[in-house]
Design a protein around this motif. Structure first.
Motif, mmCIF file in Angstrom:
data_model
loop_
_atom_site.group_PDB
_atom_site.id
_atom_site.type_symbol
_atom_site.label_atom_id
_atom_site.label_comp_id
_atom_site.label_asym_id
_atom_site.label_seq_id
_atom_site.Cartn_x
_atom_site.Cartn_y
_atom_site.Cartn_z
ATOM 1 N N PRO A 143 -39.650 -25.302 59.434
ATOM 2 C CA PRO A 143 -40.558 -25.240 58.033
ATOM 3 C C PRO A 143 -39.712 -25.192 56.897
ATOM 4 N N LEU A 144 -40.830 -25.195 55.903
ATOM 5 C CA LEU A 144 -40.358 -25.080 54.559
ATOM 6 C C LEU A 144 -40.435 -23.439 54.352
ATOM 7 N N PRO A 145 -39.809 -23.041 53.350
ATOM 8 C CA PRO A 145 -39.660 -21.468 53.026
ATOM 9 C C PRO A 145 -41.177 -21.120 52.596
ATOM 10 N N LEU A 146 -41.170 -19.777 52.853
ATOM 11 C CA LEU A 146 -42.523 -19.337 51.964
ATOM 12 C C LEU A 146 -42.231 -19.328 50.683
ATOM 13 N N GLY A 147 -43.356 -19.119 49.724
ATOM 14 C CA GLY A 147 -43.172 -19.007 48.398
ATOM 15 C C GLY A 147 -44.458 -18.887 47.645
ATOM 16 N N ASP A 148 -44.404 -18.901 46.268
ATOM 17 C CA ASP A 148 -45.629 -18.955 45.391
ATOM 18 C C ASP A 148 -46.242 -20.421 45.444
ATOM 19 N N PRO A 149 -47.459 -20.767 45.070
ATOM 20 C CA PRO A 149 -47.880 -22.036 44.866
ATOM 21 C C PRO A 149 -47.095 -22.758 43.908
ATOM 22 N N ALA A 150 -46.908 -24.077 43.889
ATOM 23 C CA ALA A 150 -46.326 -24.779 42.935
ATOM 24 C C ALA A 150 -47.356 -25.264 41.940
ATOM 25 N N PRO A 151 -47.166 -25.397 40.664
ATOM 26 C CA PRO A 151 -48.426 -25.997 39.803
ATOM 27 C C PRO A 151 -48.180 -27.615 40.191
ATOM 28 N N SER A 152 -49.600 -27.920 40.191
ATOM 29 C CA SER A 152 -49.805 -29.399 40.452
ATOM 30 C C SER A 152 -49.097 -30.243 39.674
ATOM 31 N N ASP A 153 -48.978 -29.825 38.450
ATOM 32 C CA ASP A 153 -48.284 -30.824 37.251
ATOM 33 C C ASP A 153 -46.810 -30.696 37.073
ATOM 34 N N GLY A 154 -46.307 -29.818 38.009
ATOM 35 C CA GLY A 154 -44.805 -29.574 38.070
ATOM 36 C C GLY A 154 -44.249 -28.671 36.773
ATOM 37 N N ARG A 155 -45.176 -28.046 36.010
ATOM 38 C CA ARG A 155 -44.555 -27.742 34.657
ATOM 39 C C ARG A 155 -43.903 -26.249 35.083
ATOM 40 N N LEU A 156 -42.795 -25.953 34.312
ATOM 41 C CA LEU A 156 -41.764 -24.786 34.423
ATOM 42 C C LEU A 156 -42.466 -23.816 33.722
ATOM 43 N N PRO A 157 -42.161 -22.363 33.848
ATOM 44 C CA PRO A 157 -42.752 -21.374 33.432
ATOM 45 C C PRO A 157 -42.224 -21.101 31.986
ATOM 46 N N GLU A 158 -43.062 -20.874 31.056
ATOM 47 C CA GLU A 158 -42.765 -20.761 29.782
ATOM 48 C C GLU A 158 -41.741 -19.538 29.483
ATOM 49 N N ASP A 159 -41.437 -18.648 30.480
ATOM 50 C CA ASP A 159 -40.513 -17.627 29.961
ATOM 51 C C ASP A 159 -39.132 -17.963 30.613
ATOM 52 N N LEU A 160 -39.092 -19.136 31.379
ATOM 53 C CA LEU A 160 -37.816 -19.641 32.013
ATOM 54 C C LEU A 160 -36.805 -19.444 31.082
ATOM 55 N N PRO A 161 -35.282 -18.753 31.185
ATOM 56 C CA PRO A 161 -34.594 -18.757 30.367
ATOM 57 C C PRO A 161 -33.406 -19.916 30.592
ATOM 58 N N ILE A 162 -33.867 -21.071 30.014
ATOM 59 C CA ILE A 162 -33.175 -22.378 30.319
ATOM 60 C C ILE A 162 -31.897 -22.567 29.117
ATOM 61 N N ASP A 163 -30.806 -22.597 29.726
ATOM 62 C CA ASP A 163 -29.592 -22.965 28.998
ATOM 63 C C ASP A 163 -29.415 -24.345 28.905
ATOM 64 N N VAL A 164 -29.729 -25.011 27.468
ATOM 65 C CA VAL A 164 -29.818 -26.359 27.698
ATOM 66 C C VAL A 164 -28.137 -27.098 27.461
ATOM 67 N N GLY A 165 -27.313 -26.072 27.446
ATOM 68 C CA GLY A 165 -25.845 -26.290 27.435
ATOM 69 C C GLY A 165 -25.302 -26.150 28.928
ATOM 70 N N ALA A 166 -25.889 -25.563 29.627
ATOM 71 C CA ALA A 166 -25.576 -25.768 31.250
ATOM 72 C C ALA A 166 -25.352 -26.966 31.895
ATOM 73 N N PRO A 167 -24.519 -27.248 32.897
ATOM 74 C CA PRO A 167 -24.527 -28.538 33.463
ATOM 75 C C PRO A 167 -25.671 -28.798 34.154
ATOM 76 N N PHE A 168 -26.130 -30.090 34.291
ATOM 77 C CA PHE A 168 -27.305 -30.413 35.224
ATOM 78 C C PHE A 168 -26.874 -31.553 36.147
ATOM 79 N N SER A 169 -27.482 -31.562 37.514
ATOM 80 C CA SER A 169 -27.182 -32.535 38.542
ATOM 81 C C SER A 169 -28.551 -32.928 38.991
ATOM 82 N N ALA A 170 -28.458 -34.080 39.649
ATOM 83 C CA ALA A 170 -29.675 -34.809 40.581
ATOM 84 C C ALA A 170 -29.239 -35.089 42.010
#
Length: 412
Positions: free
Chosen positions: A4-31
């Motif tokens: 089973p998947l982990p328990l967690g909070d509901p995810a927004p249907s549009d996939g948006r990220l929280p406005e207060d997320l401390p994103i570092d745009v200089g950090a590496p990104f992978s897919a």
């Protein structure tokens, strides 16, 4: 199918990220691109994979286009959050990615590159079953920009492959590796040790066969019995023996010794890399994608059941390919749940992952009240004394065998 998947909070249907997320745009990104299809289910496997009889309306021939819809969603979400950046690594995992036509994999990669771009020298890996790799497949992957092939060898011994329900022909491993090498791809081979009925001599034969292929990288994983798998049921019914911890320890020590003698350097508990011809270091052949996980970098996981991580926020997609396709067809995010681990959970994860690396973890990262315990770990032969004096907790060979105990000592 996985648990089973982990328990967690509901995810927004549009996939948006929280406005207060401390994103570092200089950090590496992978897919990570998950391909959840397999011809048969291996008895030990707990991954989110499906055979043709389990798809219930989902279609393999439509999968590349469906995953492309999530790529488009991710591009919008990350752009809106100011977090759009090029990919340092891309990894096709599964399942069996090469069960899809190579052209489909190329289209998926093209879509991701068009959406995010690539950093110079980006690592792009495809996992492959040996029976699905041909020179034609390799040429298509190379033309698409793939740089690395990870071949699921698991064992060179037929009765061990049978115990694991692996159906590939052992001789096809060499065919697949040579096709990749001839095309200029870096090659990794994956091994599993501790299968029912596998002896130390069997394991040595597999190591010798893997080394003889002259790959750039070898992964060797201890067999773990996952609840809900065919192998777990067989062990519970007494049909096959459970893995022997002492034998698996002997197998690990043999792997470390044999691989070191062949010029491979361990850089993570279950992974060894070899220096390319003319190179002074094996660092260039380490799996940069997996290092991104172990170092807590940002990544977006595409596909059913895939997990993602951006700036401490985690989310995971619905598991079944049909549900995944239905969400995206309705212009909704496929995310099933989300969480932001607290400081305690983040510390435990950091110690758990970074301590697995040859470079170790900084003593300063350990809670101050636990730092005196490092002396006891040195006395027990689990942590390297010289490295500790320089401020790093680096596992010895004995420490690698007892890594979980080291983590508990440093975090409890």
């Amino acid at each position: 199918m996985a648990g089973p998947l982990p328990l967690g909070d509901p995810a927004p249907s549009d996939g948006r990220l929280p406005e207060d997320l401390p994103i570092d745009v200089g950090a590496p990104f992978s897919a990570y691109l998950h391909v959840p299809f397999c011809r048969v289910r291996c008895g030990y496997c707990d991954f989110n994979t499906y055979t043709s009889s389990e798809l219930r309306g989902a279609r393999q021939d439509e999968y590349a286009d469906t995953l492309g819809l999530e790529i488009a969603l991710a591009q919008r979400v990350l752009a809106d959050a100011g977090a759009l950046r090029p990919m340092n690594t891309v990894f096709f995992g599964g399942g069996t990615p090469t069960l899809l036509p190579a052209g489909d994999l190329a289209r998926m990669l093209d879509g991701a590159v068009d959406a995010f771009g690539l950093t110079e020298g980006a690592e792009i890996t495809v996992e492959a079953n040996p029976d699905t790799v041909t020179p034609s497949v390799v040429r298509t992957l190379v033309d698409a920009g793939v740089t690395r092939l990870s071949v699921g060898m698991q064992s060179a011994v037929p009765h061990v492959l049978a115990a694991l329900d692996r159906t590939h022909q052992p001789e096809n491993v060499r065919t697949a590796v040579e096709a990749a090498q001839d095309a200029g791809l870096a090659v990794s081979v994956d091994l599993i040790y501790g299968a029912p009925g596998e002896s130390l001599a069997d394991w040595e034969a597999s190591l010798e066969a893997a080394v003889a292929l002259e790959p750039d990288h070898i992964s060797a994983y201890a067999l773990i019995i996952e609840n809900g798998t065919k192998l777990a049921r067989q062990i519970r019914r007494g049909e096959v023996p459970a893995p022997d911890d002492d034998l698996q320890a002997d197998m690990y020590e043999l792997a470390d010794s044999r691989l070191a003698a062949a010029g491979f350097e361990w850089y993570e508990l279950s992974n060894w890399a070899r220096a390319s011809h003319g190179a002074e270091s094996a660092a260039g052949n380490r799996s940069r994608h997996n290092l991104a996980y172990w170092r807590g970098s940002d990544w977006w996981g595409f596909g059913p059941g895939a997990h993602s991580h951006v700036a401490g926020l985690r989310w995971w997609n619905v598991k079944h390919p049909a549900a995944y396709a239905q969400r995206l067809a309705a212009s909704e995010s496929p995310a099933a749940g989300t969480e932001r681990p607290d400081a305690r959970a983040r510390l435990l994860e950091r110690v758990l992952l970074e301590s697995r690396l040859a470079e170790g973890i900084a003593v300063a990262a350990i809670p101050e009240q636990n730092r005196p315990r490092v002396a006891g770990l040195i006395a027990d032969g689990l942590v390297d004394a010289a490295a500790a004096l320089k401020g790093r907790i680096r596992l010895t060979l004995r420490g690698r065998l007892l890594a979980d105990a080291v983590v508990r000592e440093l975090t409890d």
